[in-house]
Design a protein around this motif. Structure first.
Motif, PDB file in Angstrom:
ATOM      1  N   SER A 247     -47.076 -44.856 -10.909  1.00 16.32           N
ATOM      2  CA  SER A 247     -46.825 -46.216 -10.440  1.00 16.32           C
ATOM      3  C   SER A 247     -47.068 -47.193 -11.582  1.00 16.32           C
ATOM      4  CB  SER A 247     -47.750 -46.544  -9.265  1.00 16.32           C
ATOM      5  OG  SER A 247     -49.100 -46.448  -9.672  1.00 16.32           O
TER       6      SER A 247
ATOM      7  N   PRO B 295     -48.817 -50.839 -12.986  1.00 10.59           N
ATOM      8  CA  PRO B 295     -50.099 -51.516 -12.730  1.00 10.59           C
ATOM      9  C   PRO B 295     -50.050 -52.510 -11.566  1.00 10.59           C
ATOM     10  CG  PRO B 295     -49.681 -51.429 -15.082  1.00 10.59           C
ATOM     11  CD  PRO B 295     -48.429 -50.907 -14.396  1.00 10.59           C
ATOM     12  N   GLU B 296     -48.935 -53.200 -11.395  1.00 12.45           N
ATOM     13  CA  GLU B 296     -48.861 -54.180 -10.297  1.00 12.45           C
ATOM     14  C   GLU B 296     -48.883 -53.510  -8.919  1.00 12.45           C
ATOM     15  OE1 GLU B 296     -44.525 -53.587 -11.660  1.00 12.45           O
ATOM     16  OE2 GLU B 296     -46.451 -53.865 -12.649  1.00 12.45           O
ATOM     17  N   HIS B 297     -48.529 -52.220  -8.858  1.00  9.16           N
ATOM     18  CA  HIS B 297     -48.570 -51.511  -7.581  1.00  9.16           C
ATOM     19  C   HIS B 297     -49.999 -51.324  -7.086  1.00  9.16           C
ATOM     20  CE1 HIS B 297     -44.469 -49.785  -8.887  1.00  9.16           C
ATOM     21  NE2 HIS B 297     -44.312 -50.897  -8.188  1.00  9.16           N
ATOM     22  N   VAL B 298     -50.933 -51.135  -8.014  1.00  9.62           N
ATOM     23  CA  VAL B 298     -52.336 -51.018  -7.632  1.00  9.62           C
ATOM     24  C   VAL B 298     -52.789 -52.326  -6.988  1.00  9.62           C
ATOM     25  CG1 VAL B 298     -54.697 -50.672  -8.470  1.00  9.62           C
ATOM     26  CG2 VAL B 298     -52.819 -49.282  -9.393  1.00  9.62           C
ATOM     27  N   GLU B 299     -52.421 -53.447  -7.588  1.00  5.53           N
ATOM     28  CA  GLU B 299     -52.764 -54.756  -7.015  1.00  5.53           C
ATOM     29  C   GLU B 299     -52.136 -54.920  -5.630  1.00  5.53           C
ATOM     30  OE1 GLU B 299     -51.991 -58.057  -9.660  1.00  5.53           O
ATOM     31  OE2 GLU B 299     -52.616 -56.855 -11.386  1.00  5.53           O
ATOM     32  N   GLN B 300     -50.906 -54.484  -5.461  1.00  2.79           N
ATOM     33  CA  GLN B 300     -50.246 -54.570  -4.156  1.00  2.79           C
ATOM     34  C   GLN B 300     -50.983 -53.736  -3.116  1.00  2.79           C
ATOM     35  OE1 GLN B 300     -46.284 -53.283  -5.108  1.00  2.79           O
ATOM     36  NE2 GLN B 300     -45.583 -55.337  -5.666  1.00  2.79           N
ATOM     37  N   LEU B 301     -51.378 -52.520  -3.491  1.00  2.00           N
ATOM     38  CA  LEU B 301     -52.109 -51.654  -2.564  1.00  2.00           C
ATOM     39  C   LEU B 301     -53.450 -52.262  -2.171  1.00  2.00           C
ATOM     40  CD1 LEU B 301     -51.458 -48.051  -3.904  1.00  2.00           C
ATOM     41  CD2 LEU B 301     -50.803 -48.973  -1.678  1.00  2.00           C
ATOM     42  N   VAL B 302     -54.158 -52.798  -3.143  1.00  2.06           N
ATOM     43  CA  VAL B 302     -55.450 -53.431  -2.855  1.00  2.06           C
ATOM     44  C   VAL B 302     -55.239 -54.613  -1.911  1.00  2.06           C
ATOM     45  CG1 VAL B 302     -57.360 -54.759  -3.861  1.00  2.06           C
ATOM     46  CG2 VAL B 302     -56.591 -52.637  -4.957  1.00  2.06           C
TER      47      VAL B 302
END
Length: 159
Positions: free
Chosen positions: A106, A108-115
């Motif tokens: 994924s 990096p912005e996907h981690v922020e979206q998941l959080v």
């Protein structure tokens, strides 16, 4: 949440299919069942799959997924393997304008979206965690996942 429907989980393990239904799949199919292709057609109103995700990295799973794609359908390869990708029916694959796409992890912005989604209560990640395992036992954790010891979903390594 992004408009995908129906979501069809495909797994040879009954427990994994049951979990998929609990997590929101519309249908859960056994890829080893004699009427598998017909069950996919039934679940998609005769269309076939728009997108099939291969998380297993197994040639037979990829071939089966490619065989049930609908017109303009894509096979997304996320499961890693050194095996070559083969398309058995290239005439049908081309006629239906199908695609094979690769995906690795994924952004990096996907981690922020998941959080953000988890914080807002839109998704619950805890039910997908089977156990927390000390980092010193990482090799054992990988073996548990590989051999499906205890029917794990996800093991989280802790310091």
């Amino acid at each position: 949440m992004v408009g995908a429907a129906p979501i069809i989980a495909i797994d040879p393990l009954p427990s994994a299919r049951e979990r998929a239904l609990l997590f929101g799949a519309d249908a859960a199919l056994d890829p080893l069942a004699p009427g598998f292709a017909e069950a996919v057609r039934e679940a998609t109103a005769g269309r076939g799959l728009d997108v099939a995700f291969d998380f297993a990295g197994v040639g037979a799973a990829r071939a089966q997924a490619a065989s049930v794609l609908g017109p303009f359908g894509s096979l997304v390869l996320a499961g890693l393997t050194p095996e070559p990708v083969t398309i058995a029916d290239s005439i049908g694959f081309c006629f239906n304008v199908n695609q094979v796409r690769g995906h690795y992890g994924s952004e990096p912005e996907h981690v922020e979206q998941l959080v953000g989604l988890a914080s807002a209560g839109r998704i619950a990640l805890a039910p997908s965690i089977t156990a927390h395992v000390p980092l010193a036992e990482a090799a054992d954790a990988v073996a548990r996942l590989e051999k499906k010891v205890g029917d794990p979903i996800r093991l989280v390594l802790t310091p």
